[in-house]
Design an enzyme around this catalytic site. Sequence first.
Site, PDB file in Angstrom:
ATOM      1  N   ASP A  22      20.879  74.339  25.790  1.00 18.98           N
ATOM      2  CA  ASP A  22      20.972  75.042  24.594  1.00 18.98           C
ATOM      3  C   ASP A  22      20.615  76.209  23.579  1.00 18.98           C
ATOM      4  O   ASP A  22      20.630  77.409  24.225  1.00 18.98           O
ATOM      5  CB  ASP A  22      18.838  75.124  24.171  1.00 18.98           C
ATOM      6  CG  ASP A  22      18.373  73.552  25.034  1.00 18.98           C
ATOM      7  OD1 ASP A  22      19.279  72.669  25.164  1.00 18.98           O
ATOM      8  OD2 ASP A  22      17.214  73.423  24.909  1.00 18.98           O
TER       9      ASP A  22
ATOM     10  N   GLU B  54      11.409  68.498  22.145  1.00 15.19           N
ATOM     11  CA  GLU B  54      11.739  69.082  22.975  1.00 15.19           C
ATOM     12  C   GLU B  54      12.292  69.716  21.407  1.00 15.19           C
ATOM     13  O   GLU B  54      12.655  69.512  20.457  1.00 15.19           O
ATOM     14  CB  GLU B  54      12.377  69.652  24.105  1.00 15.19           C
ATOM     15  CG  GLU B  54      11.846  68.815  24.966  1.00 15.19           C
ATOM     16  CD  GLU B  54      13.453  68.502  26.212  1.00 15.19           C
ATOM     17  OE1 GLU B  54      13.244  68.689  27.115  1.00 15.19           O
ATOM     18  OE2 GLU B  54      14.540  68.508  25.912  1.00 15.19           O
TER      19      GLU B  54
HETATM   20  C1  FRU Z   1      16.567  71.160  26.047  1.00 10.45           C
HETATM   21  C2  FRU Z   1      15.368  72.031  27.001  1.00 10.45           C
HETATM   22  C3  FRU Z   1      14.326  72.452  27.126  1.00 10.45           C
HETATM   23  C4  FRU Z   1      13.900  73.543  27.680  1.00 10.45           C
HETATM   24  C5  FRU Z   1      15.705  73.936  28.266  1.00 10.45           C
HETATM   25  C6  FRU Z   1      15.380  73.842  30.256  1.00 10.45           C
HETATM   26  O1  FRU Z   1      17.780  70.848  26.417  1.00 10.45           O
HETATM   27  O2  FRU Z   1      15.216  70.721  28.857  1.00 10.45           O
HETATM   28  O3  FRU Z   1      13.788  71.424  26.630  1.00 10.45           O
HETATM   29  O4  FRU Z   1      13.541  74.442  27.406  1.00 10.45           O
HETATM   30  O5  FRU Z   1      15.909  72.721  27.726  1.00 10.45           O
HETATM   31  O6  FRU Z   1      16.939  74.468  30.208  1.00 10.45           O
END
Ligand code: FRU
Length: 522
Positions: free
Chosen positions: A22, A222
């Site tokens: 992300d 998320e």
């Molecule tokens: C989404 C996620 C988020 C988390 C991150 C961890 O892609 O699962 O919810 O903070 O990746 O790398």
Amino acid sequence: LNYAEPFRPQYHFSPSKNWMNDPSGLLYHNGTYHLFFQYNPADFVWGNMSWGHATSKDLTHWDERPVALLARGYPEEVTEMYFTGSAVADVNNTSGFGVDGKTPLVAMYTSMYPIEQDLPSGKHVRKEQQSQSIAYSLDEGETWTTYDAENPVIHNPPSGYEDEFQNFRDPFVFWHHDTQKWISVTTIASVHKLAIWTSDDLKEWTFASEFGPYNAVGGVWECPNLFQLPIKGDPSNKKWVMVLGLNPGGPPGTVGSGTQYFIGDFDGSTFKADSDNVYPGNDTSNWMDWGPDFYAAASYNGLPEGEVIQIAWMNNWQYGAAIPTDPWRSAMSIPRRLSLEKVDGKVTLLQQPHESWKSVSKHNGSKHSWKSVSEGSTSLDAPGKAFKIDLTFADHESDDSRASAFAISVRATSGFDQETLVGYNFTSKEVFVDRQHSGNVSFDKTFATLYHTPLTASADGRVNLQVFVDWSSVEVLGGKGEVSLTAQIFPDEDATEARLVSVDGVTKDVKLQIHKINSAWH
Ligand code: FRU
């Protein structure tokens, strides 16, 4: 730096090596676009989550910077990972982190604690707890200091959700002008809810409200993102847009992660989706992108009011760690400028590319037009591996003479045994991207798929497509940008051909423009 490996994106950001997911902190400050991202400093699979960092002056040419937040304890024993979050410039120094008149940049992120421990702040966290913490930088984002005296600043989920302490994450923080407060939106992932918090100083947070579940509720919720936009043609009328990721549970026809949005109102404490944005039965939703590879979309903080630019992770949790790239995995989508406009009577979110095209695409491109493209295939000059296409043609009802579908085939080998098709189905009125024969599809059993999205022709009866092709991706924007479809592809090196394909009949009034795009890496 070698940015010529097979599949290396030429005008999309990817880290020189290792795993990325992300965008975690998109901040425009002092003329620089910062891109922080989920990063594993050790390997090209997920782990040791840290914040990588890149900067750009134009959202096109990127400069990878040293890791901004390195997982605590790495490489011996990681005791805290820095999960997804966001960043702001605290120009009024509400946090007090600024010294000598320097504006502190403040990052808010999820602390993921792999082991139970007592923290320097005196707070106790349980195994695999997720809490929200802050860090600040006084040197334009190069180095960061975690706020150990008080972290985590949001220790636990709101009351009623205490059991969700391992699924509480991804703070999206921004300054809310009307109430003169900081807002942070977090997710309580497994129960499909968002929790909204407010603060005067980024340090002390008060729970304000919750949102959800609505519409798509697959897997977990998320990566929330909330921003305001004026409605085109009615600029005094502004709406708020809440975006969030689902994993799994993306759009129809996809497997794995995807992104939905809601248009509504936000008063500084509560977000309320418009009634025509909430669909009964949780069986439909507004999809940000109808393809498989657009996740964790986040918008830039620090832009002038009314300007929203979003970047997403151009990958999918379904197969993200299996894609055949080496020594890195994952790229970001092209930056997209968002706007709101009434389309068919309904306020709709539109996306347009926001790259500095002039700097990477010198020529006007080659232009072609056809009164009628005959049934079968029509050859085109090979456009290569990185280019953008503007394609427009007349919509019609299919009959004996008219095509049932029309497409451009890109990244094709000379014998067309490999090709990716981007086109329109005149019967179902859908845009599609077909990557079934796009190249290497063997690393995941769900990868070889045709993706589609409904699109009504424009008022003048035309179908308008913008297609962005890079060494390992295709992004399609349809109409005015009311639909988007993003898909990775892994074709052979010599897959540089293109052709038009009109199925079962002719396609009328076709106009095509192809712009070659040069590498943004030198
Ligand atoms: C989404 C996620 C988020 C988390 C991150 C961890 O892609 O699962 O919810 O903070 O990746 O790398």
